[in-house]
Structure formats: C-alpha cells, structure tokens
Write a protein that holds these residues in place. Structure first.
Motif, PDB file in Angstrom:
ATOM      1  N   THR A   1      14.748  -0.723  -4.897  1.00 46.34           N
ATOM      2  CA  THR A   1      13.545  -0.380  -5.659  1.00 46.34           C
ATOM      3  C   THR A   1      12.433  -1.392  -5.414  1.00 46.34           C
ATOM      4  O   THR A   1      11.541  -1.540  -6.237  1.00 46.34           O
ATOM      5  N   TRP A   2      12.465  -2.089  -4.274  1.00 46.55           N
ATOM      6  CA  TRP A   2      11.476  -3.126  -4.003  1.00 46.55           C
ATOM      7  C   TRP A   2      10.057  -2.587  -4.049  1.00 46.55           C
ATOM      8  O   TRP A   2       9.113  -3.309  -4.306  1.00 46.55           O
ATOM      9  N   GLY A   3       9.879  -1.301  -3.815  1.00 44.70           N
ATOM     10  CA  GLY A   3       8.549  -0.712  -3.863  1.00 44.70           C
ATOM     11  C   GLY A   3       7.858  -0.929  -5.197  1.00 44.70           C
ATOM     12  O   GLY A   3       6.639  -0.865  -5.284  1.00 44.70           O
ATOM     13  N   ASP A   4       8.619  -1.199  -6.250  1.00 44.44           N
ATOM     14  CA  ASP A   4       8.034  -1.499  -7.555  1.00 44.44           C
ATOM     15  C   ASP A   4       7.466  -2.915  -7.606  1.00 44.44           C
ATOM     16  O   ASP A   4       6.770  -3.266  -8.545  1.00 44.44           O
ATOM     17  N   CYS A   5       7.788  -3.734  -6.616  1.00 46.89           N
ATOM     18  CA  CYS A   5       7.337  -5.128  -6.611  1.00 46.89           C
ATOM     19  C   CYS A   5       7.045  -5.549  -5.184  1.00 46.89           C
ATOM     20  O   CYS A   5       7.783  -6.312  -4.580  1.00 46.89           O
ATOM     21  N   ASP A   6       5.955  -5.015  -4.637  1.00 43.02           N
ATOM     22  CA  ASP A   6       5.563  -5.405  -3.291  1.00 43.02           C
ATOM     23  C   ASP A   6       4.354  -6.333  -3.363  1.00 43.02           C
ATOM     24  O   ASP A   6       3.785  -6.560  -4.435  1.00 43.02           O
ATOM     25  N   ALA A   7       3.975  -6.890  -2.234  1.00 44.56           N
ATOM     26  CA  ALA A   7       2.878  -7.862  -2.207  1.00 44.56           C
ATOM     27  C   ALA A   7       1.570  -7.298  -2.764  1.00 44.56           C
ATOM     28  O   ALA A   7       0.900  -7.977  -3.550  1.00 44.56           O
ATOM     29  N   PRO A   8       1.161  -6.062  -2.414  1.00 44.60           N
ATOM     30  CA  PRO A   8      -0.073  -5.542  -3.011  1.00 44.60           C
ATOM     31  C   PRO A   8      -0.010  -5.407  -4.535  1.00 44.60           C
ATOM     32  O   PRO A   8      -1.003  -5.624  -5.222  1.00 44.60           O
ATOM     33  N   THR A   9       1.162  -5.084  -5.059  1.00 42.57           N
ATOM     34  CA  THR A   9       1.314  -4.972  -6.512  1.00 42.57           C
ATOM     35  C   THR A   9       1.185  -6.340  -7.169  1.00 42.57           C
ATOM     36  O   THR A   9       0.506  -6.485  -8.192  1.00 42.57           O
ATOM     37  N   VAL A  10       1.807  -7.346  -6.578  1.00 39.77           N
ATOM     38  CA  VAL A  10       1.685  -8.713  -7.096  1.00 39.77           C
ATOM     39  C   VAL A  10       0.238  -9.179  -6.997  1.00 39.77           C
ATOM     40  O   VAL A  10      -0.308  -9.771  -7.938  1.00 39.77           O
ATOM     41  N   ALA A  11      -0.413  -8.883  -5.864  1.00 41.02           N
ATOM     42  CA  ALA A  11      -1.824  -9.268  -5.689  1.00 41.02           C
ATOM     43  C   ALA A  11      -2.707  -8.599  -6.736  1.00 41.02           C
ATOM     44  O   ALA A  11      -3.574  -9.243  -7.333  1.00 41.02           O
ATOM     45  N   ALA A  12      -2.492  -7.316  -6.965  1.00 36.61           N
ATOM     46  CA  ALA A  12      -3.309  -6.591  -7.945  1.00 36.61           C
ATOM     47  C   ALA A  12      -3.151  -7.178  -9.337  1.00 36.61           C
ATOM     48  O   ALA A  12      -4.126  -7.299 -10.082  1.00 36.61           O
ATOM     49  N   GLU A  13      -1.943  -7.577  -9.675  1.00 31.07           N
ATOM     50  CA  GLU A  13      -1.695  -8.149 -10.995  1.00 31.07           C
ATOM     51  C   GLU A  13      -2.230  -9.577 -11.103  1.00 31.07           C
ATOM     52  O   GLU A  13      -2.667 -10.007 -12.166  1.00 31.07           O
ATOM     53  N   SER A  14      -2.208 -10.306  -9.992  1.00 36.91           N
ATOM     54  CA  SER A  14      -2.588 -11.715 -10.011  1.00 36.91           C
ATOM     55  C   SER A  14      -4.062 -11.968  -9.711  1.00 36.91           C
ATOM     56  O   SER A  14      -4.583 -13.018 -10.058  1.00 36.91           O
TER      57      SER A  14
END
Length: 145
Positions: free
Chosen positions: A103-116
């Motif tokens: 389920t890594w798609g729930d936590c990929d680099a773009p998702t982390v970037a968007a949140e951070s």
C-alpha cells in the motif's frame, strides 16, 4: 524544496551530498526538502531538514539509510497497520512489512511533499507557497554540477 534528477536520494552517490545540501540550506533558510518519486517504481525517497538538522530521511530501497522519526502521512500509515516501530526497523520478510509495501501508494514522495510543503504535482508558474503572502513565485530549474 529541491527538485530535479540530481537530488535522487536512492542513487547512493547522491545521498550524502543531497543530505548535506539540505542541512546547509535549512541552516540558512529554516527548512529544506528533497524528494524522489518514480512513476516506474524505481523508488521513493524524501529528506526534510529544519534548522540544520535532518528531521526525516527515508529511502525505500535502502531503509538502513533512514534518519529521524516517521511523521505525518508516514506515521499515520504505520499506525493504521498497528506498527509502532519505524519502517527501517521492520523485518523485510515480516507479513506487516509486506502488507505495508503493498500500500506504499498511500505514502509516496509527492504525498509527503504535499503535506510538508508544496504538492509537486500541482506546481505551476503562478504557484505561491502556502505560508507565503508574497506575489506568485516563478519556479526555475537549476542544474547542479
């Protein structure tokens, strides 16, 4: 936010230089981040530094190179799986680790970037950083030699 192929944290010749650069930039500007995302499943990685210190570095292909504590979406995904540990501490052959990887798609680099900071999938020529009150910033590409 550092953007570009040269900041590919999974490429071991780039890991230390990118880490050092983010630490230096965050010393001067408060925060610095680098992200690596591959649409071809070549890897996911992120580095977030604040005040000259690495808050989190995660490189999916090299969990032994992780630094700091999971936070945000990464921590929430671990919690959803009932995993109190850091992903780098998991046994890769463990069922929980295998389930999480699926389920890594729930936590990929773009998702982390968007949140951070900024969502790199949404950056355009008139993008304004959410914490900025200034006029739109033009994002330019810089090549590192």
């Amino acid at each position: 936010m550092i953007v570009g192929a040269w900041c590919g944290l999974p490429y071991l010749t780039r890991t230390d230089p990118v880490t050092d650069l983010c630490q230096q930039l965050s010393s001067e500007f408060g925060r610095a981040q680098a992200y690596f995302h591959s649409e071809q499943n070549d890897g996911e990685a992120w580095l977030i530094a604040e005040g000259g210190a690495v808050i989190r570095r995660w490189i999916a292909e090299f969990p032994q190179l992780a630094l700091g504590e999971p936070f945000g979406v990464e921590r929430r995904l671990l919690d959803a799986f009932g995993i109190p540990a850091k992903p780098e501490d998991l046994n890769p052959d463990d069922d929980l680790a295998s389930s999480r990887k699926a389920t890594w798609g729930d936590c990929d680099a773009p998702t982390v970037a968007a949140e951070s900071s900024l969502d790199p999938r949404q950056i355009g020529r008139d993008t304004v950083h959410p914490e900025s009150s200034s006029s739109p910033t033009r994002f330019e590409r810089f090549a590192a030699e």
